[in-house]
Design an enzyme around this catalytic site. Structure first.
Site, short mmCIF file in Angstrom:
data_model
loop_
_atom_site.label_atom_id
_atom_site.label_comp_id
_atom_site.label_asym_id
_atom_site.label_seq_id
_atom_site.Cartn_x
_atom_site.Cartn_y
_atom_site.Cartn_z
N GLU A 180 78.32 52.98 27.58
CA GLU A 180 79.01 53.56 28.73
C GLU A 180 80.45 53.08 28.73
OE1 GLU A 180 78.46 54.12 33.55
OE2 GLU A 180 78.18 52.13 32.66
N ASP A 206 74.91 49.79 29.82
CA ASP A 206 75.68 49.96 31.05
C ASP A 206 76.96 49.14 31.00
OD1 ASP A 206 75.50 50.86 34.07
OD2 ASP A 206 76.04 48.74 34.10
#
Length: 399
Positions: free
Chosen positions: A153, A122
Site C-alpha cells: 500500500e 498496510d
C-alpha cells in the site's frame, strides 16, 4: 476476527477449494492509544505482548530518529518522516531493528505455515523499501513452494524514495494511480453534470504514466477509497459495474475485484451482532455488496484468464463514450458509458461464427442462455451495447 485456530481452519478450507488467501498485514505500526484488543488482550501505546518501548521509533535524539517536532509525520515529502515518525498518532514499529524485523517475520511465517499465499502490506510507504526487503528475506516459501506474493500500500504523491515507482523494487504496489484515472474516465464532472468520457482510455496504462503493468495490483475501489471521492464505489451503480468489467478486459496489472458492505456514513462499521461480532456475509440483502457475484463481473474473470497474454488490438471508440477492443484473436470487449444504447460495426479480431455474450449469458450444451453476436468472415460484427452496459465474448463462447 476469530481465533488463530478458526483462521487456520478457514485457510485450509479455502486451499482445498482452490482459493488462495492473502493477508492484509499491518507491520508498520501498532495502536494510537491504550485499550483492549478484540479478544481481550490489554495494551498501551508502547507496550504489547511482543513489543516494548525500544521496538518503536520516537522523536528526539538518543532513541531514534523521528525528526519532526510533534513525533508525527508533518511533511509527506520527507522520507525520514515518512518512515521514522508516527502516522496519525500510531506507534511506529522500529522496522530497521533486526529484533523487530524478526518478530514481524515470525508472525508472517506463521501465516505462511497455515497456508497463506502472500500479503497486502498496510501502510508500506511508511515502512520503507530497505526494511520491507529485509523482512521479506526472512520469509519462508508458501506451502506451494513459491515465494509469497507481496502487494504494497503506497499512496501516490510523495517524490523520490516515497513514490510508487520507487517501491516496486520491494514488491507490487496497489494501483491507486490506476483507479484515479479510471474514475476520471468513467465519471468526471463539468459544472453540475456528470460527463465521463471513456474514449480517453485509448491512451492508458504505462503510456499514461502508470507504474509498470507487472508491478501493479489494480482495482476500481477498495475499502479506503470507496468512502471518498477519488475513485468509484458501489454507490455509482452501473458505472461501477462496467468499470470493473473493463478492468478485467484490459491488459494492465493484476486485477482485484472488491466487495464490501453497504454504508450510509463514511465512518460506518460493518454489520455486527449485539456483542460486536461481524455478521456472516449474505449477498443480495442490501447489507453486503457482492460485486464479485454480479454475473457480468464473474464471467469477465473467466474472460480475463482465457485471454491472458493476448495483446490489445482493434481499438475502436466513437469519440463520445463507447469503446471496443480485442485481446488478439482470443476475446472481444465493448462497453458503453452513455445512458442510451448504441449500435456499431467493429472489428472483433475473432474467427467467423456465432458467439454468446458472456456479460448476459453463458454457454451450456452448445447453446447460449443470453444474447449472441454474429462475427462475419472478415472478423467484423454489428453489436448493440445498451447504456451503462457491455458486450464480451471469447473463442470459448462460440455456439
Amino acid at each position: 476476527m476469530g481465533t488463530q485456530d478458526q483462521f487456520k481452519s478457514m485457510v485450509t478450507t479455502c486451499r482445498a477449494a482452490g482459493v488462495k488467501v492473502y493477508v492484509d498485514a499491518v507491520i508498520n505500526h501498532m495502536t494510537g492509544q491504550g485499550h483492549k484488543s478484540y479478544l481481550g488482550v490489554e495494551y498501551t501505546h508502547f507496550a504489547y505482548p511482543a513489543y516494548g518501548f525500544y521496538d518503536f521509533h520516537h522523536k528526539g535524539p538518543g532513541l531514534n530518529q523521528c525528526p519532526s517536532a510533534s513525533g508525527g509525520i508533518e511533511n509527506f515529502n520527507d522520507f525520514q518522516q515518512l518512515t521514522k515518525c508516527e502516522l496519525l498518532g500510531l506507534a511506529d514499529l522500529r522496522t530497521d531493528a533486526p529484533s523487530t524485523r524478526a518478530i514481524i517475520a515470525g508472525y508472517l511465517n506463521k501465516l505462511l505455515r497455515y497456508g497463506v499465499s502472500g500479503f497486502r502490506v498496510d501502510a508500506a510507504k511508511h515502512v520503507g523499501q530497505t526494511d520491507l526487503i529485509a523482512i521479506q528475506n526472512l520469509l519462508t516459501n508458501t506451502l506451494d513452494g513459491t515465494r509469497p506474493y507481496v502487494a504494497l500500500e503506497v499512496f501516490p504523491g510523495s517524490p523520490g524514495e516515497g513514490s510508487q515507482l520507487a517501491f516496486t523494487r520491494a514488491g507490487d504496489v496497489l494501483g491507486f494511480d490506476y483507479s484515479y484515472q479510471v474514475k476520471n474516465a468513467f465519471k468526471s464532472y463539468v459544472g453540475s453534470g456528470e460527463r465521463g468520457n471513456i474514449t480517453s482510455l485509448r491512451v492508458f496504462g504505462e503510456d499514461a504514466g502508470l507504474v509498470p503493468s507487472d508491478k501493479s495490483l489494480v482495482f476500481i475501489e477498495n475499502h479506503d477509497t470507496e468512502r471518498g471521492s477519488d475513485t468509484l464505489s458501489y454507490k455509482d451503480g452501473r458505472t461501477n459495474v462496467i468499470a470493473n468489467e473493463f478492468m478485467l478486459a484490459y491488459p494492465y496489472g493484476t486485477p482485484q475485484v472488491y466487495s464490501g458492505f453497504a454504508f450510509t456514513n463514511s465512518y460506518d462499521s460493518p454489520p455486527a451482532s449485539a456483542n460486536g461480532h461481524v455478521t456472516d456475509t449474505v449477498c443480495g440483502t442490501g447489507t453486503w455488496v457482492c460485486i464479485d457475484r454480479y454475473s457480468g463481473v464473474k464471467n469477465m474473470v473467466r474472460f480475463h484468464n482465457y485471454v491472458a497474454g493476448a495483446p490489445l488490438a482493434h481499438w475502436y471508440d466513437d469519440h463520445v463514450n463507447l469503446i471496443a477492443f480485442s485481446r488478439g484473436n482470443r476475446g472481444f470487449f465493448s462497453t458503453n458509458n452513455a445512458v442510451t444504447a448504441k449500435t456499431v460495426t467493429v472489428q472483433t479480431g475473432l474467427p467467423s461464427g456465432t458467439y454468446c455474450d458472456l456479460i448476459h449469458g453463458s454457454v451450456s450444451g452448445g447453446s447460449c442462455s443470453g444474447p449472441t453476436v454474429t462475427v462475419a468472415v472478415d472478423g467484423r460484427a454489428t453489436i448493440k451495447v445498451f447504456g451503462k452496459d457491455a458486450v464480451a465474448f471469447t473463442q470459448a463462447d462460440r455456439v
